[in-house]
Design a protein around this motif. Structure first.
Motif, PDB file in Angstrom:
ATOM      1  N   LEU A   1       1.264  -1.177   0.126  1.00 55.36           N
ATOM      2  CA  LEU A   1      -0.380   0.008  -0.194  1.00 55.36           C
ATOM      3  C   LEU A   1       0.314   1.443   0.554  1.00 55.36           C
ATOM      4  O   LEU A   1       1.772   1.699   0.417  1.00 55.36           O
ATOM      5  CB  LEU A   1      -0.887  -0.028   1.386  1.00 55.36           C
ATOM      6  CG  LEU A   1      -0.262   0.994   2.727  1.00 55.36           C
ATOM      7  CD1 LEU A   1      -1.573   1.094   4.129  1.00 55.36           C
ATOM      8  CD2 LEU A   1       0.200  -0.513   3.036  1.00 55.36           C
ATOM      9  N   SER A   2       0.268   2.370  -0.622  1.00 56.86           N
ATOM     10  CA  SER A   2       0.795   3.828  -0.535  1.00 56.86           C
ATOM     11  C   SER A   2       0.275   4.605   0.397  1.00 56.86           C
ATOM     12  O   SER A   2      -1.247   4.635   0.634  1.00 56.86           O
ATOM     13  CB  SER A   2       0.551   4.632  -1.683  1.00 56.86           C
ATOM     14  OG  SER A   2      -0.161   4.130  -2.025  1.00 56.86           O
ATOM     15  N   PRO A   3       0.719   5.668   0.635  1.00 60.08           N
ATOM     16  CA  PRO A   3      -0.086   6.427   2.211  1.00 60.08           C
ATOM     17  C   PRO A   3      -1.660   7.000   1.687  1.00 60.08           C
ATOM     18  O   PRO A   3      -2.589   7.700   2.478  1.00 60.08           O
ATOM     19  CB  PRO A   3       0.971   7.991   2.090  1.00 60.08           C
ATOM     20  CG  PRO A   3       2.354   7.312   1.521  1.00 60.08           C
ATOM     21  CD  PRO A   3       1.988   6.030   0.610  1.00 60.08           C
ATOM     22  N   GLU A   4      -1.850   7.108   0.523  1.00 57.69           N
ATOM     23  CA  GLU A   4      -2.825   7.605   0.185  1.00 57.69           C
ATOM     24  C   GLU A   4      -4.246   5.958   0.051  1.00 57.69           C
ATOM     25  O   GLU A   4      -5.457   6.360  -0.280  1.00 57.69           O
ATOM     26  CB  GLU A   4      -2.563   8.245  -1.503  1.00 57.69           C
ATOM     27  CG  GLU A   4      -2.197   7.297  -2.774  1.00 57.69           C
ATOM     28  CD  GLU A   4      -1.110   7.849  -3.104  1.00 57.69           C
ATOM     29  OE1 GLU A   4      -0.175   7.108  -3.899  1.00 57.69           O
ATOM     30  OE2 GLU A   4      -0.513   8.497  -2.253  1.00 57.69           O
ATOM     31  N   ASN A   5      -3.548   5.318   0.198  1.00 56.10           N
ATOM     32  CA  ASN A   5      -4.684   4.214   0.060  1.00 56.10           C
ATOM     33  C   ASN A   5      -4.904   4.423   1.672  1.00 56.10           C
ATOM     34  O   ASN A   5      -4.130   4.662   2.765  1.00 56.10           O
ATOM     35  CB  ASN A   5      -3.521   2.864  -0.205  1.00 56.10           C
ATOM     36  CG  ASN A   5      -3.314   2.089  -1.567  1.00 56.10           C
ATOM     37  OD1 ASN A   5      -2.492   1.865  -1.791  1.00 56.10           O
ATOM     38  ND2 ASN A   5      -4.194   2.762  -2.393  1.00 56.10           N
ATOM     39  N   THR A   6      -6.754   3.762   1.916  1.00 56.55           N
ATOM     40  CA  THR A   6      -6.895   3.226   3.142  1.00 56.55           C
ATOM     41  C   THR A   6      -6.483   1.720   4.044  1.00 56.55           C
ATOM     42  O   THR A   6      -5.976   0.865   3.003  1.00 56.55           O
ATOM     43  CB  THR A   6      -8.480   3.640   3.423  1.00 56.55           C
ATOM     44  OG1 THR A   6      -8.699   3.110   2.140  1.00 56.55           O
ATOM     45  CG2 THR A   6      -8.357   5.105   3.232  1.00 56.55           C
ATOM     46  N   LEU A   7      -6.714   1.292   5.541  1.00 52.32           N
ATOM     47  CA  LEU A   7      -6.193   1.059   6.255  1.00 52.32           C
ATOM     48  C   LEU A   7      -7.010   0.129   7.208  1.00 52.32           C
ATOM     49  O   LEU A   7      -7.396   1.147   8.011  1.00 52.32           O
ATOM     50  CB  LEU A   7      -4.094   1.321   6.571  1.00 52.32           C
ATOM     51  CG  LEU A   7      -4.088   0.143   7.327  1.00 52.32           C
ATOM     52  CD1 LEU A   7      -2.795  -0.921   6.775  1.00 52.32           C
ATOM     53  CD2 LEU A   7      -3.330   1.070   7.754  1.00 52.32           C
ATOM     54  N   ALA A   8      -7.106  -0.906   7.292  1.00 54.24           N
ATOM     55  CA  ALA A   8      -7.938  -1.552   8.271  1.00 54.24           C
ATOM     56  C   ALA A   8      -7.344  -2.652   8.907  1.00 54.24           C
ATOM     57  O   ALA A   8      -6.797  -3.778   8.308  1.00 54.24           O
ATOM     58  CB  ALA A   8      -9.347  -1.761   8.456  1.00 54.24           C
ATOM     59  N   VAL A   9      -6.742  -2.627  10.151  1.00 53.09           N
ATOM     60  CA  VAL A   9      -6.291  -4.214  10.815  1.00 53.09           C
ATOM     61  C   VAL A   9      -7.926  -4.851  11.866  1.00 53.09           C
ATOM     62  O   VAL A   9      -8.520  -4.314  12.870  1.00 53.09           O
ATOM     63  CB  VAL A   9      -5.139  -3.962  11.589  1.00 53.09           C
ATOM     64  CG1 VAL A   9      -4.495  -4.474  12.484  1.00 53.09           C
ATOM     65  CG2 VAL A   9      -4.369  -3.085  11.003  1.00 53.09           C
ATOM     66  N   ASP A  10      -8.039  -6.382  11.956  1.00 50.70           N
ATOM     67  CA  ASP A  10      -8.576  -7.129  12.832  1.00 50.70           C
ATOM     68  C   ASP A  10      -7.143  -8.058  12.984  1.00 50.70           C
ATOM     69  O   ASP A  10      -6.409  -8.088  13.029  1.00 50.70           O
ATOM     70  CB  ASP A  10      -9.154  -7.576  12.101  1.00 50.70           C
ATOM     71  CG  ASP A  10     -10.587  -7.534  11.305  1.00 50.70           C
ATOM     72  OD1 ASP A  10     -11.563  -6.183  11.798  1.00 50.70           O
ATOM     73  OD2 ASP A  10     -10.898  -7.447   9.740  1.00 50.70           O
ATOM     74  N   CYS A  11      -7.907  -7.724  14.705  1.00 51.58           N
ATOM     75  CA  CYS A  11      -7.280  -8.673  15.297  1.00 51.58           C
ATOM     76  C   CYS A  11      -7.790  -9.915  15.900  1.00 51.58           C
ATOM     77  O   CYS A  11      -9.253  -9.925  16.823  1.00 51.58           O
ATOM     78  CB  CYS A  11      -6.598  -8.352  16.401  1.00 51.58           C
ATOM     79  SG  CYS A  11      -4.799  -9.190  17.346  1.00 51.58           S
ATOM     80  N   THR A  12      -7.177 -11.001  15.555  1.00 55.14           N
ATOM     81  CA  THR A  12      -8.256 -12.944  16.843  1.00 55.14           C
ATOM     82  C   THR A  12      -7.087 -12.895  17.544  1.00 55.14           C
ATOM     83  O   THR A  12      -6.309 -13.475  16.935  1.00 55.14           O
ATOM     84  CB  THR A  12      -8.413 -13.387  15.849  1.00 55.14           C
ATOM     85  OG1 THR A  12      -7.956 -14.200  14.539  1.00 55.14           O
ATOM     86  CG2 THR A  12      -9.649 -13.196  14.554  1.00 55.14           C
ATOM     87  N   GLY A  13      -7.390 -13.901  18.490  1.00 54.66           N
ATOM     88  CA  GLY A  13      -6.155 -14.387  19.023  1.00 54.66           C
ATOM     89  C   GLY A  13      -5.674 -13.405  20.056  1.00 54.66           C
ATOM     90  O   GLY A  13      -5.977 -12.044  20.155  1.00 54.66           O
ATOM     91  N   LYS A  14      -4.450 -14.049  21.257  1.00 55.88           N
ATOM     92  CA  LYS A  14      -4.185 -13.141  22.560  1.00 55.88           C
ATOM     93  C   LYS A  14      -3.469 -14.311  23.368  1.00 55.88           C
ATOM     94  O   LYS A  14      -3.392 -15.868  22.553  1.00 55.88           O
ATOM     95  CB  LYS A  14      -5.189 -12.738  22.737  1.00 55.88           C
ATOM     96  CG  LYS A  14      -6.287 -13.714  24.433  1.00 55.88           C
ATOM     97  CD  LYS A  14      -7.372 -12.620  24.985  1.00 55.88           C
ATOM     98  CE  LYS A  14      -8.433 -13.965  26.025  1.00 55.88           C
ATOM     99  NZ  LYS A  14      -9.517 -12.561  26.357  1.00 55.88           N
TER     100      LYS A  14
ATOM    101  N   PHE B   1       8.077   8.057   3.032  1.00 55.10           N
ATOM    102  CA  PHE B   1       7.160   9.658   2.613  1.00 55.10           C
ATOM    103  C   PHE B   1       6.521  10.916   3.033  1.00 55.10           C
ATOM    104  O   PHE B   1       6.696  11.458   2.929  1.00 55.10           O
ATOM    105  CB  PHE B   1       5.712   8.920   2.181  1.00 55.10           C
ATOM    106  CG  PHE B   1       6.187   7.247   1.343  1.00 55.10           C
ATOM    107  CD1 PHE B   1       6.367   7.184   0.561  1.00 55.10           C
ATOM    108  CD2 PHE B   1       5.744   5.807   2.091  1.00 55.10           C
ATOM    109  CE1 PHE B   1       7.557   5.508  -0.193  1.00 55.10           C
ATOM    110  CE2 PHE B   1       6.111   5.031   2.147  1.00 55.10           C
ATOM    111  CZ  PHE B   1       6.842   4.707  -0.023  1.00 55.10           C
ATOM    112  N   GLY B   2       6.936  10.843   4.502  1.00 49.10           N
ATOM    113  CA  GLY B   2       6.632  11.914   4.939  1.00 49.10           C
ATOM    114  C   GLY B   2       4.532  12.136   5.419  1.00 49.10           C
ATOM    115  O   GLY B   2       4.711  13.253   6.150  1.00 49.10           O
ATOM    116  N   VAL B   3       4.092  11.114   5.118  1.00 49.47           N
ATOM    117  CA  VAL B   3       2.474  10.714   5.123  1.00 49.47           C
ATOM    118  C   VAL B   3       2.417   9.605   5.747  1.00 49.47           C
ATOM    119  O   VAL B   3       3.334   8.283   5.285  1.00 49.47           O
ATOM    120  CB  VAL B   3       2.041  11.354   3.328  1.00 49.47           C
ATOM    121  CG1 VAL B   3       2.193  12.892   3.865  1.00 49.47           C
ATOM    122  CG2 VAL B   3       2.752  11.193   2.837  1.00 49.47           C
TER     123      VAL B   3
END
Length: 374
Positions: free
Chosen positions: A85-98, A124-126
């Motif tokens: 991904l590049s800085p202009e792309n959006t992101l999400a993170v899910d987590c399972t387990g611990k 990139f500074g962004v």
């Protein structure tokens, strides 16, 4: 060949493994709450499009020892994120387990996000923004004991969301579980099928989609892989076109659902129309005491309420007895399946079960009871 991992409901691993093999997956290995397999990019797209019992299809990109917050941050930051991904792309993170040190999934997911955006800022500074609903890249972190696996989520949102059911009744079955129940009952398109308590229509819809060879992913707005850098639009368009061409215009046998609630039955009809099955499923507004067998043999399947409060249980006891009486008197030659979370209520059916299959329904321990009706 790439490594993939399909997440499934606990207890459905063997059914999902068979489904993956039928779709062309290689080196299929059932694991806890999922199935590992191998294949090419075309298979990845096909599994998302056709998978009936799968939640998500993950593409592992890193596996590492993870016993502290600092270790997690460092390992994630060292990944070449500019490949994904590049800085202009959006992101999400899910987590399972611990594990003992990382025992809060939201906090662990936050560390992954921080590591990625800190690397981006340095380079990139962004940085990428977070979009929890429809990100360009959704990641999944799974922690088990002292190990972590970080994966790309090729599905985006869970595959049980077919895109065919905006209208749902109270406590609906997940489509993935409905598809698995049909497998447990050895349902095939030439066998008549009826759900006498169909609610918003999940079971008859899944039966009809299988009978008409409808790919369950055809009605979804998008999949996660469609915004990836290596997305092959040509291959995806061809797979969708093949799926549309493979649909059958008519159902080989009767598929029906009845419910005494006219409003919820209207939801079922709306949902059927959304996946091109309007008029193909025989919906009927009727009480259980009124229904008749539409054919000499077939599969009856229902998910009656389990009743959490005592008063409900007492009322439901009579209802379960009525269910058993209707099956026995009007459906000779059929095989009936009842999914229930209550052993006490199951006894009220008054029939001897020929098979009992343990099933987890939304975290509730349930049993699918099979009754051969002579």
């Amino acid at each position: 060949m790439a490594q993939y991992f399909a997440t499934v409901a606990r207890g459905l691993e063997a059914i999902a493994a068979r489904e993956l093999e039928s779709l062309g997956a290689q080196s299929v290995r059932p694991e806890f709450a999922g199935v590992a397999f191998e294949g090419d990019r075309t298979l990845l797209y096909r599994v998302n499009l056709w998978g009936r019992t799968l939640f998500r299809v993950l593409v592992p990109i890193a596996a590492f020892r993870c016993t502290s917050v600092q270790m997690l941050y460092r390992e994630v930051r060292d990944i070449d994120w500019e490949n994904y991904l590049s800085p202009e792309n959006t992101l999400a993170v899910d987590c399972t387990g611990k594990n003992k040190q990382l025992n809060h999934t939201h906090f662990s997911a936050l560390q992954v996000k921080n590591a990625i955006v800190d690397r981006q800022r340095d380079q990139f500074g962004v940085r990428s923004s977070v979009d929890v609903a429809t990100p360009d890249l959704r990641l999944n972190l799974h922690i088990h004991r002292d190990r972590a696996v970080l994966s790309l989520d090729s599905s985006g949102s869970s595959l049980h969301r077919r895109g065919t059911r905006p209208a749902v009744g109270a406590a609906p079955l997940k489509e993935t579980l409905a598809a698995a129940l049909l497998e447990m009952a050895n349902y095939s398109p030439e066998i008549p099928f009826l759900d006498p308590l169909c609610g918003s229509g999940t079971l008859p819809l899944e039966a009809a989609m299988k009978a008409a060879n409808v790919a369950p992913g055809l009605f979804r707005d998008r999949f996660g892989f469609e915004t990836w850098r290596d997305f092959d639009a040509g291959v995806w368009a061809q797979l969708k076109q093949e799926a549309k061409a493979a649909r059958k215009l008519e159902l080989p046998a009767f598929v029906g659902g009845s419910d005494r609630d006219a409003d919820v039955l209207q939801q079922a009809k709306t949902n059927a129309e959304r996946c091109g099955l309007g008029g193909k499923i025989a919906f009927q507004c009727a009480d259980v005491r009124e229904i008749e067998a539409p054919c000499d043999l077939g599969i009856l399947m229902c998910n009656p309420p389990y009743g959490e409060r005592l008063g409900d249980r007492q009322q439901l006891g009579a209802f379960y007895k009525q269910l058993g009486d209707t099956f026995k008197q009007r459906f000779k030659g059929w095989t009936a399946y009842v999914l229930t979370g209550s052993k006490d209520l199951a006894k009220q059916v008054g029939l001897r079960a020929s098979r009992r299959v343990p099933v987890s329904n939304g975290g509730l321990d349930c049993t699918l009871l099979e009754y051969e009706l002579y």
